[in-house]
Design a protein around this motif. Structure first.
Motif, PDB file in Angstrom:
ATOM      1  N   HIS A 194       0.825  -1.211   0.000  1.00 25.84           N
ATOM      2  CA  HIS A 194       0.000   0.000   0.000  1.00 25.84           C
ATOM      3  C   HIS A 194       0.859   1.261   0.000  1.00 25.84           C
ATOM      4  CE1 HIS A 194      -3.861  -2.038   0.594  1.00 25.84           C
ATOM      5  NE2 HIS A 194      -3.199  -2.899   1.350  1.00 25.84           N
ATOM      6  N   TRP A 195       2.127   1.128  -0.133  1.00 18.92           N
ATOM      7  CA  TRP A 195       3.032   2.269  -0.054  1.00 18.92           C
ATOM      8  C   TRP A 195       3.039   3.121  -1.324  1.00 18.92           C
ATOM      9  CZ3 TRP A 195       7.513  -1.348   1.841  1.00 18.92           C
ATOM     10  CH2 TRP A 195       7.215  -1.786   3.134  1.00 18.92           C
ATOM     11  N   LEU A 196       2.836   2.485  -2.502  1.00 18.02           N
ATOM     12  CA  LEU A 196       2.961   3.195  -3.781  1.00 18.02           C
ATOM     13  C   LEU A 196       1.672   3.067  -4.588  1.00 18.02           C
ATOM     14  CD1 LEU A 196       6.585   2.075  -4.737  1.00 18.02           C
ATOM     15  CD2 LEU A 196       5.889   4.201  -3.632  1.00 18.02           C
ATOM     16  N   ARG A 197       0.569   3.454  -3.994  1.00 17.65           N
ATOM     17  CA  ARG A 197      -0.725   3.403  -4.663  1.00 17.65           C
ATOM     18  C   ARG A 197      -1.272   4.815  -4.899  1.00 17.65           C
ATOM     19  NH1 ARG A 197      -3.347  -1.559  -4.954  1.00 17.65           N
ATOM     20  NH2 ARG A 197      -2.094  -3.255  -4.068  1.00 17.65           N
ATOM     21  N   VAL A 198      -2.154   4.930  -5.897  1.00 13.47           N
ATOM     22  CA  VAL A 198      -2.707   6.237  -6.253  1.00 13.47           C
ATOM     23  C   VAL A 198      -3.665   6.709  -5.168  1.00 13.47           C
ATOM     24  CG1 VAL A 198      -4.013   7.549  -7.960  1.00 13.47           C
ATOM     25  CG2 VAL A 198      -2.527   5.688  -8.710  1.00 13.47           C
ATOM     26  N   GLU A 199      -3.377   7.861  -4.602  1.00 17.55           N
ATOM     27  CA  GLU A 199      -4.239   8.456  -3.589  1.00 17.55           C
ATOM     28  C   GLU A 199      -4.725   9.847  -3.974  1.00 17.55           C
ATOM     29  OE1 GLU A 199      -2.177   8.456   0.116  1.00 17.55           O
ATOM     30  OE2 GLU A 199      -1.957   6.264   0.206  1.00 17.55           O
ATOM     31  N   LYS A 200      -4.019  10.492  -4.900  1.00 18.62           N
ATOM     32  CA  LYS A 200      -4.361  11.875  -5.234  1.00 18.62           C
ATOM     33  C   LYS A 200      -4.207  12.113  -6.732  1.00 18.62           C
ATOM     34  CE  LYS A 200      -3.045  16.667  -4.215  1.00 18.62           C
ATOM     35  NZ  LYS A 200      -2.099  17.546  -3.493  1.00 18.62           N
ATOM     36  N   VAL A 201      -5.179  12.831  -7.325  1.00 17.74           N
ATOM     37  CA  VAL A 201      -5.132  13.224  -8.738  1.00 17.74           C
ATOM     38  C   VAL A 201      -5.248  14.743  -8.799  1.00 17.74           C
ATOM     39  CG1 VAL A 201      -6.180  13.003 -11.011  1.00 17.74           C
ATOM     40  CG2 VAL A 201      -6.216  11.058  -9.425  1.00 17.74           C
ATOM     41  N   SER A 202      -4.284  15.396  -9.433  1.00 16.33           N
ATOM     42  CA  SER A 202      -4.300  16.858  -9.544  1.00 16.33           C
ATOM     43  C   SER A 202      -4.297  17.262 -11.009  1.00 16.33           C
ATOM     44  CB  SER A 202      -3.086  17.461  -8.831  1.00 16.33           C
ATOM     45  OG  SER A 202      -1.888  17.006  -9.430  1.00 16.33           O
ATOM     46  N   ALA A 203      -4.940  18.384 -11.321  1.00 16.75           N
ATOM     47  CA  ALA A 203      -5.004  18.889 -12.695  1.00 16.75           C
ATOM     48  C   ALA A 203      -4.596  20.362 -12.693  1.00 16.75           C
ATOM     49  CB  ALA A 203      -6.402  18.725 -13.261  1.00 16.75           C
ATOM     50  N   THR A 204      -3.781  20.748 -13.672  1.00 20.25           N
ATOM     51  CA  THR A 204      -3.315  22.126 -13.779  1.00 20.25           C
ATOM     52  C   THR A 204      -3.382  22.590 -15.229  1.00 20.25           C
ATOM     53  OG1 THR A 204      -1.019  21.384 -14.051  1.00 20.25           O
ATOM     54  CG2 THR A 204      -1.745  21.896 -11.811  1.00 20.25           C
ATOM     55  N   GLY A 205      -3.349  23.916 -15.434  1.00 21.91           N
ATOM     56  CA  GLY A 205      -3.269  24.489 -16.774  1.00 21.91           C
ATOM     57  C   GLY A 205      -4.600  24.888 -17.381  1.00 21.91           C
ATOM     58  N   MET A 206      -5.733  24.622 -16.679  1.00 23.00           N
ATOM     59  CA  MET A 206      -7.034  24.927 -17.265  1.00 23.00           C
ATOM     60  C   MET A 206      -7.347  26.417 -17.186  1.00 23.00           C
ATOM     61  SD  MET A 206      -6.946  21.925 -15.491  1.00 23.00           S
ATOM     62  CE  MET A 206      -7.868  22.203 -13.992  1.00 23.00           C
ATOM     63  N   ARG A 207      -8.074  26.909 -18.190  1.00 25.38           N
ATOM     64  CA  ARG A 207      -8.564  28.286 -18.181  1.00 25.38           C
ATOM     65  C   ARG A 207     -10.091  28.321 -18.179  1.00 25.38           C
ATOM     66  NH1 ARG A 207      -7.920  30.174 -22.627  1.00 25.38           N
ATOM     67  NH2 ARG A 207      -6.917  28.455 -23.738  1.00 25.38           N
ATOM     68  N   VAL A 208     -10.703  27.377 -18.864  1.00 27.16           N
ATOM     69  CA  VAL A 208     -12.157  27.294 -18.955  1.00 27.16           C
ATOM     70  C   VAL A 208     -12.672  26.046 -18.235  1.00 27.16           C
ATOM     71  CG1 VAL A 208     -14.130  27.140 -20.525  1.00 27.16           C
ATOM     72  CG2 VAL A 208     -12.169  28.555 -21.142  1.00 27.16           C
ATOM     73  N   LEU A 209     -12.038  24.939 -18.484  1.00 27.46           N
ATOM     74  CA  LEU A 209     -12.428  23.688 -17.827  1.00 27.46           C
ATOM     75  C   LEU A 209     -12.165  23.778 -16.330  1.00 27.46           C
ATOM     76  CD1 LEU A 209     -10.896  21.193 -20.409  1.00 27.46           C
ATOM     77  CD2 LEU A 209     -13.332  21.694 -20.093  1.00 27.46           C
ATOM     78  N   ASP A 224      -0.426  16.152 -20.504  1.00 26.73           N
ATOM     79  CA  ASP A 224       0.713  15.339 -20.086  1.00 26.73           C
ATOM     80  C   ASP A 224       0.347  14.666 -18.764  1.00 26.73           C
ATOM     81  OD1 ASP A 224       3.193  14.209 -19.926  1.00 26.73           O
ATOM     82  OD2 ASP A 224       4.215  16.013 -19.243  1.00 26.73           O
ATOM     83  N   VAL A 225       0.266  13.333 -18.790  1.00 25.35           N
ATOM     84  CA  VAL A 225      -0.099  12.573 -17.594  1.00 25.35           C
ATOM     85  C   VAL A 225       1.190  12.052 -16.960  1.00 25.35           C
ATOM     86  CG1 VAL A 225      -1.459  10.660 -16.682  1.00 25.35           C
ATOM     87  CG2 VAL A 225      -2.258  11.906 -18.705  1.00 25.35           C
ATOM     88  N   VAL A 226       1.466  12.468 -15.732  1.00 24.48           N
ATOM     89  CA  VAL A 226       2.733  12.113 -15.093  1.00 24.48           C
ATOM     90  C   VAL A 226       2.472  11.461 -13.735  1.00 24.48           C
ATOM     91  CG1 VAL A 226       4.032  13.934 -16.237  1.00 24.48           C
ATOM     92  CG2 VAL A 226       2.943  14.410 -14.060  1.00 24.48           C
ATOM     93  N   ARG A 227       3.344  10.525 -13.390  1.00 23.69           N
ATOM     94  CA  ARG A 227       3.298   9.913 -12.060  1.00 23.69           C
ATOM     95  C   ARG A 227       4.060  10.813 -11.081  1.00 23.69           C
ATOM     96  NH1 ARG A 227       4.102   5.666 -15.619  1.00 23.69           N
ATOM     97  NH2 ARG A 227       2.501   4.027 -15.538  1.00 23.69           N
ATOM     98  N   SER A 228       3.450  11.094  -9.963  1.00 17.74           N
ATOM     99  CA  SER A 228       4.095  11.888  -8.923  1.00 17.74           C
ATOM    100  C   SER A 228       4.266  10.992  -7.700  1.00 17.74           C
ATOM    101  CB  SER A 228       3.231  13.112  -8.580  1.00 17.74           C
ATOM    102  OG  SER A 228       3.843  13.898  -7.591  1.00 17.74           O
ATOM    103  N   TRP A 229       5.431  10.367  -7.619  1.00 17.25           N
ATOM    104  CA  TRP A 229       5.678   9.394  -6.559  1.00 17.25           C
ATOM    105  C   TRP A 229       5.655  10.073  -5.185  1.00 17.25           C
ATOM    106  CZ3 TRP A 229       5.811   4.393  -8.082  1.00 17.25           C
ATOM    107  CH2 TRP A 229       6.040   4.143  -9.449  1.00 17.25           C
ATOM    108  N   PRO A 230       5.124   9.414  -4.155  1.00 20.23           N
ATOM    109  CA  PRO A 230       4.729   8.002  -4.174  1.00 20.23           C
ATOM    110  C   PRO A 230       3.245   7.751  -4.381  1.00 20.23           C
ATOM    111  CG  PRO A 230       4.912   8.746  -1.923  1.00 20.23           C
ATOM    112  CD  PRO A 230       5.243   9.935  -2.779  1.00 20.23           C
ATOM    113  N   HIS A 231       2.378   8.829  -4.399  1.00 20.59           N
ATOM    114  CA  HIS A 231       0.942   8.560  -4.379  1.00 20.59           C
ATOM    115  C   HIS A 231       0.128   9.364  -5.385  1.00 20.59           C
ATOM    116  CE1 HIS A 231       1.616   6.254  -0.759  1.00 20.59           C
ATOM    117  NE2 HIS A 231       2.093   7.313  -0.116  1.00 20.59           N
TER     118      HIS A 231
END
Length: 261
Positions: free
Chosen positions: A56-71, A111-118
């Motif tokens: 459980h140390w390296l599992r997805v816990e957070k999703v962030s989005a940047t760069g939007m102006r309208v969305l 651009d979809v990137v992994r941001s370790w660890p979560h």
């Protein structure tokens, strides 16, 4: 009696010493040592796989989005459908990108990137409208590639309206609507900045008959999208030379004309 000569003594020493001995090679590791090393490698590999996929140390816990102006952040994250709780290493970033571009045409690149660890980061670049097309009381946004990517209720400020007044003739069949739209957006991209701010409409009658309607009832005959930079320079000079004119023709940039007052 004379003793043995120097040559005879050297020959005797060679015979007594015998042939040269081969150099000693290093000792081979014992079988037990090899087994221990092999087990260590196997355990290290298994441990790494477990840490990446099973723990459980390296599992997805957070999703962030940047760069939007309208969305909005929520729109992007919901469309991405990132599998929260899954091993971070197993996330298919190409599939996420494909879903975003399919569900949200306003997105030009992501651009979809992994941001370790979560974490998973979504770096979004939205399309920018250069023209709008009025349709059924709403407005379709068109970007610099001629892509009609969004329909909005309110016209974005400062974006000219595209009017296609092409007759149903051989010209339309030859060039097609999509190509004529691309011609128009290229013209819109070449218009001088100070003129673009006053441009309300880009009219397309044919491939080589594109015109601009400016504020104050002024018009510009642009012609085709060819030699756009030269036409922009010519139009700037022509408007300075004839500030009171209402009609400008730069379809042939080497022979511009202005009229009206």
């Amino acid at each position: 009696m004379a003793g043995p000569s120097t040559a005879q003594r050297g020959e005797r020493q060679k015979l007594e010493s015998g042939p040269p001995r081969p150099p000693r090679s290093g000792r081979l590791p014992r079988p037990r040592t090899l087994i221990i090393l092999l087990l260590a490698l196997v355990l290290a590999g298994a441990g790494s796989v477990w840490v990446l996929y099973g723990s459980h140390w390296l599992r997805v816990e957070k999703v962030s989005a940047t760069g939007m102006r309208v969305l909005t952040d929520r729109q992007v994250r919901e469309a991405a459908e990132v599998p929260v709780g899954s091993p971070l290493i197993s996330v298919d970033t190409d599939a996420i990108e494909a879903r975003l571009r399919q569900k949200l045409p306003r997105i030009a690149t992501v651009d979809v990137v992994r941001s370790w660890p979560h974490g998973i980061g979504l770096k979004v670049t939205e399309r920018t409208p250069v023209l709008i097309v009025e349709k059924g009381g709403k407005f379709v946004e068109v970007d610099a590639e001629g892509v009609r990517f969004a329909t909005v209720s309110d016209a974005p400020k400062g974006i000219p309206t595209l009017e296609l007044t092409v007759p149903r003739s051989a010209g339309l069949r030859r060039f097609g609507t999509d190509r004529l739209v691309r011609e128009a957006v290229r013209v819109a991209g070449d218009i001088p900045a100070d003129v673009a701010r006053e441009t309300g409409t880009v009219k397309v009658r044919s491939y080589d008959s594109i015109s601009l309607e400016l504020s104050g009832g002024r018009t510009v005959a642009w012609g085709s999208d060819e030699k756009g930079r030269a036409k922009a320079r010519t139009l700037t000079a022509l408007m300075k030379a004839a500030p009171g004119a209402r009609h400008f023709d730069v379809s042939t940039p080497t022979a511009p004309a202005s009229s009206g007052s």
